[in-house]
Write a protein that holds these residues in place. Structure first.
Motif, PDB file in Angstrom:
ATOM      1  N   ILE A   1      -0.926 -11.299  20.373  1.00 51.14           N
ATOM      2  CA  ILE A   1      -0.825 -10.042  19.674  1.00 51.14           C
ATOM      3  C   ILE A   1      -0.099 -10.304  18.216  1.00 51.14           C
ATOM      4  O   ILE A   1      -0.763  -9.584  17.392  1.00 51.14           O
ATOM      5  CB  ILE A   1       0.090  -8.923  20.446  1.00 51.14           C
ATOM      6  N   ALA A   2       0.764 -10.899  18.212  1.00 47.13           N
ATOM      7  CA  ALA A   2       1.702 -11.039  17.109  1.00 47.13           C
ATOM      8  C   ALA A   2       0.861 -11.512  16.026  1.00 47.13           C
ATOM      9  O   ALA A   2       0.810 -11.060  14.740  1.00 47.13           O
ATOM     10  CB  ALA A   2       2.857 -11.728  17.311  1.00 47.13           C
ATOM     11  N   LEU A   3      -0.134 -12.796  16.150  1.00 46.12           N
ATOM     12  CA  LEU A   3      -0.786 -13.155  15.239  1.00 46.12           C
ATOM     13  C   LEU A   3      -2.076 -12.120  15.047  1.00 46.12           C
ATOM     14  O   LEU A   3      -2.335 -12.159  13.601  1.00 46.12           O
ATOM     15  CB  LEU A   3      -1.560 -14.274  15.813  1.00 46.12           C
ATOM     16  N   MET A   4      -2.560 -11.512  15.809  1.00 46.61           N
ATOM     17  CA  MET A   4      -3.548 -10.486  15.210  1.00 46.61           C
ATOM     18  C   MET A   4      -2.806  -9.359  14.326  1.00 46.61           C
ATOM     19  O   MET A   4      -3.437  -9.138  13.280  1.00 46.61           O
ATOM     20  CB  MET A   4      -4.135  -9.837  16.808  1.00 46.61           C
ATOM     21  N   LYS A   5      -1.730  -9.010  14.910  1.00 44.95           N
ATOM     22  CA  LYS A   5      -1.083  -8.162  13.888  1.00 44.95           C
ATOM     23  C   LYS A   5      -0.928  -8.514  12.653  1.00 44.95           C
ATOM     24  O   LYS A   5      -1.138  -7.927  11.618  1.00 44.95           O
ATOM     25  CB  LYS A   5       0.364  -7.512  14.769  1.00 44.95           C
ATOM     26  N   ASP A   6      -0.284  -9.794  12.392  1.00 45.14           N
ATOM     27  CA  ASP A   6      -0.179 -10.451  11.235  1.00 45.14           C
ATOM     28  C   ASP A   6      -1.338 -10.607  10.254  1.00 45.14           C
ATOM     29  O   ASP A   6      -1.516 -10.288   9.246  1.00 45.14           O
ATOM     30  CB  ASP A   6       0.524 -11.677  11.507  1.00 45.14           C
ATOM     31  N   GLN A   7      -2.616 -11.002  11.010  1.00 43.47           N
ATOM     32  CA  GLN A   7      -3.613 -11.227  10.234  1.00 43.47           C
ATOM     33  C   GLN A   7      -4.231  -9.794   9.718  1.00 43.47           C
ATOM     34  O   GLN A   7      -4.723  -9.720   8.681  1.00 43.47           O
ATOM     35  CB  GLN A   7      -4.815 -12.084  11.069  1.00 43.47           C
ATOM     36  N   THR A   8      -4.382  -8.774  10.569  1.00 47.02           N
ATOM     37  CA  THR A   8      -4.939  -7.716  10.195  1.00 47.02           C
ATOM     38  C   THR A   8      -4.117  -7.011   8.941  1.00 47.02           C
ATOM     39  O   THR A   8      -4.713  -6.508   8.079  1.00 47.02           O
ATOM     40  CB  THR A   8      -4.984  -6.946  11.284  1.00 47.02           C
ATOM     41  N   GLU A   9      -2.959  -6.896   9.210  1.00 42.44           N
ATOM     42  CA  GLU A   9      -2.044  -6.519   8.082  1.00 42.44           C
ATOM     43  C   GLU A   9      -2.083  -7.166   6.721  1.00 42.44           C
ATOM     44  O   GLU A   9      -2.239  -6.321   5.787  1.00 42.44           O
ATOM     45  CB  GLU A   9      -0.618  -6.477   8.395  1.00 42.44           C
ATOM     46  N   ARG A  10      -2.336  -8.482   6.768  1.00 42.52           N
ATOM     47  CA  ARG A  10      -2.472  -9.211   5.512  1.00 42.52           C
ATOM     48  C   ARG A  10      -3.928  -8.709   5.000  1.00 42.52           C
ATOM     49  O   ARG A  10      -4.112  -8.875   3.744  1.00 42.52           O
ATOM     50  CB  ARG A  10      -2.475 -10.670   5.835  1.00 42.52           C
ATOM     51  N   LEU A  11      -4.816  -8.688   5.821  1.00 41.97           N
ATOM     52  CA  LEU A  11      -6.071  -8.510   5.339  1.00 41.97           C
ATOM     53  C   LEU A  11      -6.514  -7.140   4.825  1.00 41.97           C
ATOM     54  O   LEU A  11      -6.975  -6.749   3.518  1.00 41.97           O
ATOM     55  CB  LEU A  11      -7.268  -8.683   6.485  1.00 41.97           C
ATOM     56  N   ARG A  12      -5.688  -6.113   5.747  1.00 38.36           N
ATOM     57  CA  ARG A  12      -5.798  -4.514   5.019  1.00 38.36           C
ATOM     58  C   ARG A  12      -5.102  -4.446   3.696  1.00 38.36           C
ATOM     59  O   ARG A  12      -5.279  -3.679   2.786  1.00 38.36           O
ATOM     60  CB  ARG A  12      -5.257  -4.048   6.072  1.00 38.36           C
TER      61      ARG A  12
END
Length: 223
Positions: free
Chosen positions: A70-81
């Protein structure tokens, strides 16, 4: 193909701020854009995420990314957005209202990358929602989790091929930083991508080295 690669390099420069793709990234992106199944083994810090994020911005439909953390998903989506890319995650830490909002947006074609935990992907409700949606690419991140011969084995990863077949038959890219030959074989077998283009980058890091020195002043050397 050359036109797509030129567009890919433009995305790398203008969206992600890099001068160019690295050697391994270039090979993998080229194979993905050519419609191949791909297995990529790149070291940590080797830029695995760009290997699917760049094609995701060039393909017409949504890319689904299976990720175990979950932490990786959150980090990736925040960076992309932060870069203006419509990236969202669906995982067990979200309320049903939040999940429904993301899936409604995906149904309207407003999601470019959808990150999902394997347990969520196995949910019949989730599969029912995503089944009618057009999808261009399926990505399996941390793909070593599929193999009982590697570390971090996640039984849910073993079901991915069946679930993928139920959702859509589109190209699959599997990425990992750690995979012995046996683990690579297991990934290809369990995802049923025997003809995947396989790329394994060198793990040599010229800026890292081992050095053995004789012990002299212990107290000074450990501070």
């Amino acid at each position: 193909m050359s036109v797509l690669m030129e567009r890919a390099r433009t995305v790398v420069r203008e969206v992600f701020g890099h001068d160019e793709l690295r050697a391994g990234q270039d090979d993998i992106v080229r194979a993905v854009l050519n419609g191949n199944d791909v297995l990529g083994v790149l070291p940590t810090g080797g830029g695995k995420s760009l290997c699917y994020q760049v094609p995701a911005l060039l393909f017409p439909h949504m890319t689904i990314v299976v990720s175990p953390l979950i932490a990786l998903m959150k980090d990736q989506t925040e960076r992309l957005r932060a870069r203006g890319i419509a990236a969202y995650a669906v995982h067990g830490g979200m309320t049903s209202g939040d999940v429904n909002a993301v899936m409604s947006e995906a149904g309207r074609g407003g999601v470019r990358l959808l990150y999902v935990a394997p347990e969520r992907l196995a949910s019949a409700t989730f599969r029912r929602l995503v089944r009618p949606m057009p999808i261009s690419l399926l990505t399996v991140d941390e793909a070593h989790c599929i193999s009982e011969w590697g570390h971090d084995f996640r039984p849910e990863y073993r079901r991915l091929r069946t679930i993928f077949d139920e959702i859509k038959r589109v190209p699959v890219i599997a990425l990992t930083a750690t995979a012995t030959g046996k683990v690579q074989e297991d990934i290809l077998k369990n995802l049923d991508i025997p003809n995947a283009v396989t790329y394994k980058a060198s793990f040599n890091r010229p800026n890292l080295f081992y050095e053995v020195r004789p012990k002299r002043d212990v107290n000074r050397e450990i501070t």
